[in-house]
Design a protein around this motif. Sequence first.
Motif, short mmCIF file in Angstrom:
data_model
loop_
_atom_site.label_atom_id
_atom_site.label_comp_id
_atom_site.label_asym_id
_atom_site.label_seq_id
_atom_site.Cartn_x
_atom_site.Cartn_y
_atom_site.Cartn_z
N LEU A 44 22.83 -24.65 -17.06
CA LEU A 44 22.38 -23.30 -16.72
C LEU A 44 23.55 -22.34 -16.54
O LEU A 44 23.38 -21.12 -16.65
CB LEU A 44 21.52 -23.34 -15.47
CG LEU A 44 20.13 -23.96 -15.66
CD1 LEU A 44 19.51 -24.30 -14.31
CD2 LEU A 44 19.23 -23.04 -16.45
N ILE A 45 24.73 -22.88 -16.25
CA ILE A 45 25.91 -22.02 -16.14
C ILE A 45 26.35 -21.53 -17.51
O ILE A 45 26.79 -20.40 -17.68
CB ILE A 45 27.07 -22.79 -15.46
CG1 ILE A 45 26.75 -23.04 -13.98
CG2 ILE A 45 28.39 -22.03 -15.61
CD1 ILE A 45 27.77 -23.91 -13.28
N ASN A 46 26.18 -22.39 -18.52
CA ASN A 46 26.76 -22.13 -19.84
C ASN A 46 25.79 -21.55 -20.86
O ASN A 46 26.22 -21.11 -21.93
CB ASN A 46 27.34 -23.43 -20.41
CG ASN A 46 28.44 -24.01 -19.53
OD1 ASN A 46 29.27 -23.28 -19.03
ND2 ASN A 46 28.42 -25.32 -19.35
N ASP A 47 24.49 -21.55 -20.57
CA ASP A 47 23.53 -21.13 -21.59
C ASP A 47 22.34 -20.43 -20.96
O ASP A 47 22.14 -20.47 -19.75
CB ASP A 47 23.05 -22.34 -22.39
CG ASP A 47 22.90 -22.03 -23.87
OD1 ASP A 47 22.68 -20.84 -24.21
OD2 ASP A 47 23.00 -22.96 -24.68
N GLU A 48 21.53 -19.79 -21.82
CA GLU A 48 20.33 -19.07 -21.37
C GLU A 48 19.09 -19.84 -21.79
O GLU A 48 18.98 -20.27 -22.94
CB GLU A 48 20.29 -17.66 -21.97
CG GLU A 48 19.07 -16.86 -21.53
CD GLU A 48 19.05 -15.46 -22.09
OE1 GLU A 48 18.02 -14.78 -21.94
OE2 GLU A 48 20.07 -15.04 -22.68
N ARG A 73 20.57 -18.89 -7.30
CA ARG A 73 21.58 -18.24 -8.15
C ARG A 73 20.98 -17.00 -8.81
O ARG A 73 19.94 -17.10 -9.48
CB ARG A 73 22.06 -19.20 -9.23
CG ARG A 73 22.77 -20.45 -8.70
CD ARG A 73 23.14 -21.37 -9.83
NE ARG A 73 23.92 -22.52 -9.39
CZ ARG A 73 24.38 -23.48 -10.19
NH1 ARG A 73 24.10 -23.41 -11.49
NH2 ARG A 73 25.07 -24.48 -9.71
N PRO A 74 21.62 -15.85 -8.66
CA PRO A 74 21.08 -14.63 -9.28
C PRO A 74 20.87 -14.76 -10.79
O PRO A 74 19.89 -14.23 -11.32
CB PRO A 74 22.17 -13.58 -8.96
CG PRO A 74 22.84 -14.09 -7.72
CD PRO A 74 22.83 -15.58 -7.85
N ARG A 75 21.75 -15.47 -11.47
CA ARG A 75 21.65 -15.58 -12.93
C ARG A 75 20.44 -16.39 -13.39
O ARG A 75 19.93 -16.21 -14.48
CB ARG A 75 22.94 -16.21 -13.48
CG ARG A 75 23.03 -16.23 -15.00
CD ARG A 75 24.39 -16.75 -15.45
NE ARG A 75 24.50 -16.72 -16.89
CZ ARG A 75 24.12 -17.70 -17.70
NH1 ARG A 75 23.62 -18.81 -17.18
NH2 ARG A 75 24.27 -17.61 -19.01
N THR A 76 19.98 -17.33 -12.54
CA THR A 76 18.92 -18.25 -12.98
C THR A 76 17.64 -18.16 -12.16
O THR A 76 16.66 -18.84 -12.47
CB THR A 76 19.44 -19.70 -12.91
OG1 THR A 76 19.85 -20.00 -11.55
CG2 THR A 76 20.62 -19.91 -13.83
N ARG A 77 17.62 -17.33 -11.12
CA ARG A 77 16.48 -17.34 -10.19
C ARG A 77 15.16 -16.95 -10.86
O ARG A 77 14.09 -17.33 -10.38
CB ARG A 77 16.75 -16.42 -9.01
CG ARG A 77 16.89 -14.95 -9.36
CD ARG A 77 16.91 -14.09 -8.09
NE ARG A 77 17.93 -14.51 -7.17
CZ ARG A 77 18.79 -13.68 -6.58
NH1 ARG A 77 18.76 -12.39 -6.86
NH2 ARG A 77 19.66 -14.14 -5.73
N ASP A 78 15.23 -16.18 -11.96
CA ASP A 78 13.99 -15.72 -12.59
C ASP A 78 13.51 -16.62 -13.73
O ASP A 78 12.49 -16.33 -14.36
CB ASP A 78 14.19 -14.29 -13.12
CG ASP A 78 14.38 -13.28 -12.00
OD1 ASP A 78 13.79 -13.48 -10.93
OD2 ASP A 78 15.14 -12.32 -12.20
N ARG A 133 14.94 -5.65 -23.15
CA ARG A 133 16.31 -5.36 -22.69
C ARG A 133 17.13 -4.73 -23.81
O ARG A 133 17.92 -3.80 -23.58
CB ARG A 133 16.98 -6.65 -22.22
CG ARG A 133 16.45 -7.22 -20.92
CD ARG A 133 17.11 -8.55 -20.64
NE ARG A 133 16.52 -9.23 -19.50
CZ ARG A 133 16.61 -10.54 -19.29
NH1 ARG A 133 17.26 -11.29 -20.18
NH2 ARG A 133 16.06 -11.09 -18.24
#
Length: 209
Positions: A44-48, A73-78, A133
């Motif tokens: 999850l750190i390296n990819d979407e 984590r803000p990047r993955t919370r959603d 987006r």
Amino acid sequence: MPHATKILAVDDREENLVALAAVLDALPVELVGVTSGREALRELINDEFALILLDVVMPEMDGFETAGHIKSRPRTRDIPIIFLTAAGEAGEQAYQGYAAGAVDYLTKPFDPWLLRVKVSIYVDLHRRTVELRRQAALLREALDGGGGPGCDRILKALDERMALVEGDVARLRGEGADGTDETAADPLDALEGHVADLRLALDALSAGT
């Protein structure tokens, strides 16, 4: 050609990951399988990812603890999470799963058709959100450059994408109304609120051009 939408599958048993890959093979997605919560957090750190299929019972870090890290984590919370667990372990675990931020909870052995339908809905929603987006970025660029006829076209395209997202919200809420996923009401309420805010912003931009 656009890249395939990625789904993260987390299960400590390799055979379960193979089974998930077979069930989802007909969908235009790329399944990334890992065998532990720690591996999942690294991915999850390296990819979407559009969706996470998360096993509950795993050694060292179980599904609930893994979900807690993801939602912190803000990047993955959603990123939506669907918990998977053995049928005999449902009940109290289902409550814990929703409390941990899951959008759905399926017991093994799950209905392959039902899983494909649920995955398709969230993948489609993810793609629409990504496109929204992109259109918003183009709109900001056009407005920063002074607007003009191109801005009108972008506003129209953004309005069309917004209508699609609103349709997704209605479809997801309709699924819960059928009694198939009543516990997903809270995340749907939040999503509906976010869409309403975006609609107000879009209307304001349209009125000002």
